[in-house]
Design a protein around this motif. Structure first.
Motif: not given
Ligand code: CP
Length: 305
Positions: A202-206
């Protein structure tokens, strides 16, 4: 049309164009179901290998194959197969590949699906590998959300319950990450939070997301996806007893709300039966969607569409 892979073990292999294609074919399959089925897979055999309990996934795969005119061979329970005698997953799959044209397997070990796909001589589908992934459930969940909400982009989806061991919420989170402006709300006790692999994704995909403890945090979502506390994954049974009734969604929570209620099922106590009569209780419609989605996957992976 087809799909750009031979085996389906994880939703992380899917692109937005893959999910669009699968959803489109599943819509066509609903039309075929209304007519009672077709002969698209006549002469093809599904190997239905279930080494962990299942009602929906197994029955819907087998129903899907038969609705398309195909046949099935089955294996049910480790204790009734040669896995019990020490045969490896790899040997089991090479052997099963001699008897059928496509395999769906459920197994209690995380990673068993990747091991199976690495040696399978025919297309292989992961029907659930322990607390790992359940990609076909996530696809039918996506199909259900599209049908219930009319769209997927821009939705707020809350996932509630056992997010640590619940493989369906792992697979669904990765799929929803393919869509625009999705907000995810993860509600769980601190012992059963979403695994790091999903949080990092989720963090990497924003992707906008929050981790919460109270059921109330889920009640403003467009879709509320309840899950069972997975008794079979606990090593300490007293821990399960302490957590098993942590959330129970009741009709009173949903007064005046249009939130679509989903659950991969089986449920235990996390959705009270008084929710069942609400028009936004979608979990039994969700079950039904498993057949056209699995028909689509069988046909596409067998190169018929
Ligand atoms: N949703 C699901 O995987 O159900 P079963 O365990 O009954 O197959």
């Amino acid at each position: 049309m087809g799909l750009p892979f031979t085996h389906l073990t994880s939703t992380k292999q899917l692109s937005r164009s893959d999910t669009d294609a699968i959803v489109g074919v599943a819509q066509d399959m609903e039309g075929i179901l209304k007519k009672g089925g077709c002969d698209l897979l006549r002469g093809k055999i599904l190997g239905s290998l279930f080494y962990e309990p299942s009602t929906r996934t197994r029955l819907s795969f087998e129903s899907a194959m038969q609705r398309l005119g195909g046949d099935i061979v089955t294996a049910d329970g480790i204790q009734f197969s040669s896995l019990y005698k020490g045969e490896s997953i790899e040997d089991t799959i090479v052997v099963a590949s001699q008897y059928c044209d496509i395999i769906a397997m459920r197994h209690p070990e995380v990673g068993s699906a990747d091991r199976a796909a690495a040696v399978s001589l025919v297309p292989f589908i992961n029907a659930g590998d322990g607390p790992g992934q359940h990609p076909t459930q996530a696809l039918l969940d996506l199909f259900t959300i599209q049908k219930e909400c009319g769209k997927i982009d821009g939705l707020k989806v809350a996932m509630v319950g056992d997010l640590r061991f619940g493989r369906t919420v792992h697979s669904l989170s990765f799929l929803l990450g393919l869509y625009d402006k999705i907000t995810l709300v993860f509600v769980s006790p601190k012992e059963l939070t979403m695994p790091e692999k999903v949080i990092t994704f989720c963090k990497e995909k924003g992707i906008a997301f929050s981790e919460e403890r109270a059921l109330d945090a889920a009640l403003t979502a467009d879709v509320l996806y309840m899950t069972r506390i997975q008794e079979e994954r606990f090593t300490d049974h007293s821990e399960y007893e302490r957590l098993k009734s942590v959330y129970t969604l009741k009709a009173a929570h949903l007064k005046g709300k249009r939130t679509v209620i989903m659950h991969p099922l089986p449920r235990v106590t996390e959705i009270a039966t008084d929710v069942d009569a609400l028009p936004n209780a979608a979990y039994f419609r969700q079950v039904r969607n498993g057949v056209p989605v699995r028909m689509a996957l069988l046909a596409m992976l067998l190169g018929k569409l």
